[in-house]
Structures are given as structure tokens and as C-alpha cells.
Design a protein around this motif. Structure first.
Motif, PDB file in Angstrom:
ATOM      1  N   UNK A   1       2.466 -48.152 -29.486  1.00  0.00           N
ATOM      2  CA  UNK A   1       2.610 -46.952 -30.308  1.00  0.00           C
ATOM      3  C   UNK A   1       4.073 -46.855 -30.710  1.00  0.00           C
ATOM      4  N   UNK A   2       4.325 -46.383 -31.911  1.00  0.00           N
ATOM      5  CA  UNK A   2       5.630 -46.548 -32.547  1.00  0.00           C
ATOM      6  C   UNK A   2       6.143 -45.218 -33.087  1.00  0.00           C
ATOM      7  N   UNK A   3       7.436 -44.974 -32.892  1.00  0.00           N
ATOM      8  CA  UNK A   3       8.092 -43.779 -33.424  1.00  0.00           C
ATOM      9  C   UNK A   3       9.085 -44.231 -34.487  1.00  0.00           C
ATOM     10  N   UNK A   4       9.000 -43.625 -35.660  1.00  0.00           N
ATOM     11  CA  UNK A   4       9.862 -43.997 -36.787  1.00  0.00           C
ATOM     12  C   UNK A   4      10.682 -42.782 -37.189  1.00  0.00           C
TER      13      UNK A   4
ATOM     14  N   UNK B   1      10.628 -37.780 -39.147  1.00  0.00           N
ATOM     15  CA  UNK B   1      10.079 -38.630 -38.086  1.00  0.00           C
ATOM     16  C   UNK B   1       8.588 -38.828 -38.335  1.00  0.00           C
ATOM     17  N   UNK B   2       8.056 -39.956 -37.854  1.00  0.00           N
ATOM     18  CA  UNK B   2       6.626 -40.252 -37.932  1.00  0.00           C
ATOM     19  C   UNK B   2       6.215 -40.936 -36.635  1.00  0.00           C
ATOM     20  N   UNK B   3       5.139 -40.471 -36.038  1.00  0.00           N
ATOM     21  CA  UNK B   3       4.521 -41.199 -34.940  1.00  0.00           C
ATOM     22  C   UNK B   3       3.440 -42.097 -35.523  1.00  0.00           C
ATOM     23  N   UNK B   4       3.549 -43.389 -35.267  1.00  0.00           N
ATOM     24  CA  UNK B   4       2.547 -44.351 -35.721  1.00  0.00           C
ATOM     25  C   UNK B   4       1.661 -44.697 -34.532  1.00  0.00           C
ATOM     26  N   UNK B   5       0.455 -44.183 -34.550  1.00  0.00           N
ATOM     27  CA  UNK B   5      -0.547 -44.350 -33.508  1.00  0.00           C
ATOM     28  C   UNK B   5      -0.188 -43.526 -32.271  1.00  0.00           C
ATOM     29  N   UNK B   6      -1.228 -43.042 -31.619  1.00  0.00           N
ATOM     30  CA  UNK B   6      -1.066 -42.234 -30.408  1.00  0.00           C
ATOM     31  C   UNK B   6      -2.218 -42.560 -29.480  1.00  0.00           C
ATOM     32  N   UNK B   7      -2.014 -43.574 -28.647  1.00  0.00           N
ATOM     33  CA  UNK B   7      -3.062 -44.018 -27.749  1.00  0.00           C
ATOM     34  C   UNK B   7      -3.236 -43.106 -26.543  1.00  0.00           C
TER      35      UNK B   7
ATOM     36  N   UNK C   1       5.740 -33.641 -32.057  1.00  0.00           N
ATOM     37  CA  UNK C   1       5.376 -34.524 -33.171  1.00  0.00           C
ATOM     38  C   UNK C   1       4.781 -33.699 -34.311  1.00  0.00           C
ATOM     39  N   UNK C   2       5.334 -33.860 -35.503  1.00  0.00           N
ATOM     40  CA  UNK C   2       4.866 -33.115 -36.684  1.00  0.00           C
ATOM     41  C   UNK C   2       4.254 -34.016 -37.751  1.00  0.00           C
ATOM     42  N   UNK C   3       4.503 -35.323 -37.675  1.00  0.00           N
ATOM     43  CA  UNK C   3       4.050 -36.259 -38.709  1.00  0.00           C
ATOM     44  C   UNK C   3       3.387 -37.463 -38.041  1.00  0.00           C
ATOM     45  N   UNK C   4       2.280 -37.925 -38.625  1.00  0.00           N
ATOM     46  CA  UNK C   4       1.449 -38.920 -37.961  1.00  0.00           C
ATOM     47  C   UNK C   4       0.855 -39.908 -38.956  1.00  0.00           C
ATOM     48  N   UNK C   5       0.794 -41.176 -38.538  1.00  0.00           N
ATOM     49  CA  UNK C   5       0.041 -42.217 -39.236  1.00  0.00           C
ATOM     50  C   UNK C   5      -0.756 -42.978 -38.180  1.00  0.00           C
ATOM     51  N   UNK C   6      -1.993 -43.294 -38.502  1.00  0.00           N
ATOM     52  CA  UNK C   6      -2.847 -44.049 -37.587  1.00  0.00           C
ATOM     53  C   UNK C   6      -3.269 -45.348 -38.253  1.00  0.00           C
ATOM     54  N   UNK C   7      -3.229 -46.446 -37.496  1.00  0.00           N
ATOM     55  CA  UNK C   7      -3.599 -47.729 -38.086  1.00  0.00           C
ATOM     56  C   UNK C   7      -5.092 -48.002 -37.991  1.00  0.00           C
ATOM     57  N   UNK C   8      -5.740 -47.536 -36.903  1.00  0.00           N
ATOM     58  CA  UNK C   8      -7.181 -47.755 -36.749  1.00  0.00           C
ATOM     59  C   UNK C   8      -7.680 -46.964 -35.543  1.00  0.00           C
TER      60      UNK C   8
ATOM     61  N   UNK D   1      15.091 -37.325 -33.284  1.00  0.00           N
ATOM     62  CA  UNK D   1      14.190 -36.879 -34.337  1.00  0.00           C
ATOM     63  C   UNK D   1      14.879 -36.854 -35.699  1.00  0.00           C
ATOM     64  N   UNK D   2      16.153 -37.185 -35.735  1.00  0.00           N
ATOM     65  CA  UNK D   2      16.863 -37.378 -37.000  1.00  0.00           C
ATOM     66  C   UNK D   2      18.044 -38.305 -36.757  1.00  0.00           C
ATOM     67  N   UNK D   3      18.483 -38.948 -37.826  1.00  0.00           N
ATOM     68  CA  UNK D   3      19.643 -39.838 -37.720  1.00  0.00           C
ATOM     69  C   UNK D   3      20.452 -39.772 -39.010  1.00  0.00           C
ATOM     70  N   UNK D   4      21.324 -40.747 -39.212  1.00  0.00           N
ATOM     71  CA  UNK D   4      22.231 -40.714 -40.361  1.00  0.00           C
ATOM     72  C   UNK D   4      21.615 -41.261 -41.644  1.00  0.00           C
TER      73      UNK D   4
END
Length: 279
Positions: A37-40, A46-52, A70-77, A12-15
């Protein structure tokens, strides 16, 4: 781009490097590869991109991570393989973490998401009638381009996000404005993630010309070629010049991916679950 294998639990964190991790890499109907579904993660963000529909299960089963983390989210459609698990995120935020999930979402999508997809399962609670704002905190987002297609921009604690309107589930380019709402993403002007889109070389070429520091492209791919008007097919993507294919990894595939040799055809390859792609 470098890669790192998953170890024990999601980072959930890096350098401070931009890192993309595919929880799943398959199409809507995949159980083997799960859904795309993608984790960034970058620094402490951190951001979760899509949650199917399968995302909460895949996170816990394979990556020792609970959806409540998960605390942050983006959805594509709003197709189920991309938002089917969002109701669970919302309920976890309400009953477990007791903190609304932060989301970057264009206004028109926000309205449709709540009214057409989430409201039926989330509007009633022991507290009375609930709203989008009871579950989510929308971070500022601004439109930076109108034509030839919309682009929105947001900043997620040091991760720059651009959301560009794509053509998905349309009969023709002329009907794109009335089609399924869908967005691709650009992270830090370095990485393109197409989300779900038809084959649209004009758009991709436009983005590569506009954002000249793009290092890599994660493109959805219909390997079987049966989803015309929905996703770009493998054969269509092979039409891109070699210099573009060489920095293109393919996702949203099915078992037919075993029938082709992406490296032999000039691609970087098929996306793998359980790898951090670092930039």
C-alpha cells in the motif's frame, strides 16, 4: 530519484516534489513487510493508493498516522490486501472527520467495488440505508485510451494520475477482459506503479514509448515464482533489458526476496518501507 527516511509522522505536504512512500511492500499474506500500500504526496496534496487489511494498523503502529487522516484515495483492484481497510476509511470519514473521502475510480470499478465488496458492511447505519456517495466523493475521471488497453486520467489537485488496465488473475491474455478488474498507475508521467499484474512486457514497453519521461518503475514481483497467471515472477522480470531493470524497484514480495540479489541482477533493488522516494 532521491530518498529520505521517515521521521516522526507521515508528511501530508512537501515543497512540491512528487514523493512516494510505501506503507507496506509485501504480498497479500505478508506480516513482516505488510501489504503493498502506497502513500503519495506532492505540495499540499496526499493520496493513499490501496488500503489493505493491515494498512490502518501499519499506519498507526509504524508511522504515527491514523487512517482517519486520509482524505484522498485510489484503489488498484478489489483484493483484500488492497481494499481490506477501505471499510474502516469509510466509517472514519462518516463518524470522525464527517467528510466523504475523495476517490478517483473508473465507473465500472466503482460499481463493482460497492456492490461486490463494500455494500455488505456499509449500507446500513442509524441514518438508514447508505450509498457509495455517503462515504465517497468521486472526482472527475475520463477515458483517454481504449486500445490496446484502457487508460483513464484524473487530476488530484496537481497530481496527474493515469490508470491503465492490467492483466491480473487470468488464464491467458484472451481472457483478460473477463478477469479480476485491476489497474496500474502513472504519476505525473514520471513514475509507473504496476499495482498487481502478470508479466506483460508488451504493455510496459508500450507505456515507456508513449510516456517518454518515465523516470522509475515500481513493479510487483513474485520472487518465489509460484503465482503464475497472477504476478510477474522475478525470473520473468530479469528478461527486461538492462536499461529498464536499472530503473525498476520491486515490491509485493515475500521472504524469498532474501534468496536473490536484485542489484546484482541489474534492478534498482527491492522497495523499502519507511522511505520517501522523491522525484
Amino acid at each position: 530519484m532521491t530518498t529520505k527516511k521517515f521521521d516522526a509522522k507521515l508528511d501530508f505536504q512537501n515543497d512540491g516534489q512528487l514523493s512516494l512512500f510505501f506503507i507496506g511492500a509485501g504480498n497479500a499474506f505478508q506480516k513482516t513487510f505488510f501489504q503493498t500500500n502506497l502513500f503519495v504526496v506532492k505540495g499540499k496534496t496526499h493520496i493513499l493508493v490501496d488500503c489493505g487489511t493491515l494498512c490502518p494498523f501499519a499506519l498507526e503502529k509504524d508511522f504515527n498516522t491514523k487512517i482517519a487522516d486520509i482524505k484522498n484515495l485510489i484503489l488498484t483492484h478489489p483484493h483484500a490486501d488492497h481494499i481490506g481497510g477501505v471499510e474502516e476509511i469509510a466509517l472514519c470519514s462518516h463518524y470522525i472527520s464527517r467528510q466523504p473521502v475523495r476517490i478517483a475510480i473508473p465507473p465500472v470499478f466503482r460499481k463493482k467495488l460497492w456492490n461486490d465488496s463494500l455494500r455488505g458492511g456499509l449500507q446500513f447505519s442509524e441514518r438508514g440505508k447508505m450509498t457509495f456517495e455517503d462515504y465517497f466523493t468521486a472526482i472527475p475521471i475520463r477515458k483517454i485510451q481504449k486500445n490496446p488497453f484502457e487508460i483513464f486520467e484524473a487530476d488530484f489537485d496537481g497530481i496527474n494520475i493515469k490508470m491503465f488496465r492490467t492483466r491480473h488473475v487470468t488464464a491467458s491474455p484472451a481472457t483478460a477482459g473477463k478477469s479480476q478488474i485491476s489497474y496500474g498507475l502513472i504519476f505525473d508521467d514520471k513514475v509507473i506503479f504496476t499495482g498487481d499484474t502478470q508479466y506483460n512486457p508488451n504493455q510496459l514497453n508500450f507505456l515507456l514509448e508513449k510516456y517518454k519521461n518515465i523516470e522509475h518503475i515500481f513493479h510487483d514481483c513474485d520472487v518465489s515464482g509460484v503465482a503464475a497467471g497472477v504476478h510477474a515472477s522475478y525470473e520473468q522480470l530479469k528478461r527486461f533489458p538492462q536499461e529498464i531493470r536499472a530503473k525498476m524497484s520491486l515490491c509485493h514480495y515475500n521472504e524469498d526476496m532474501h534468496q536473490v540479489d536484485a542489484a546484482e541482477d541489474g534492478f534498482c533493488g527491492f522497495v523499502q518501507r519507511g522511505l520517501y522516494y522523491n522525484f
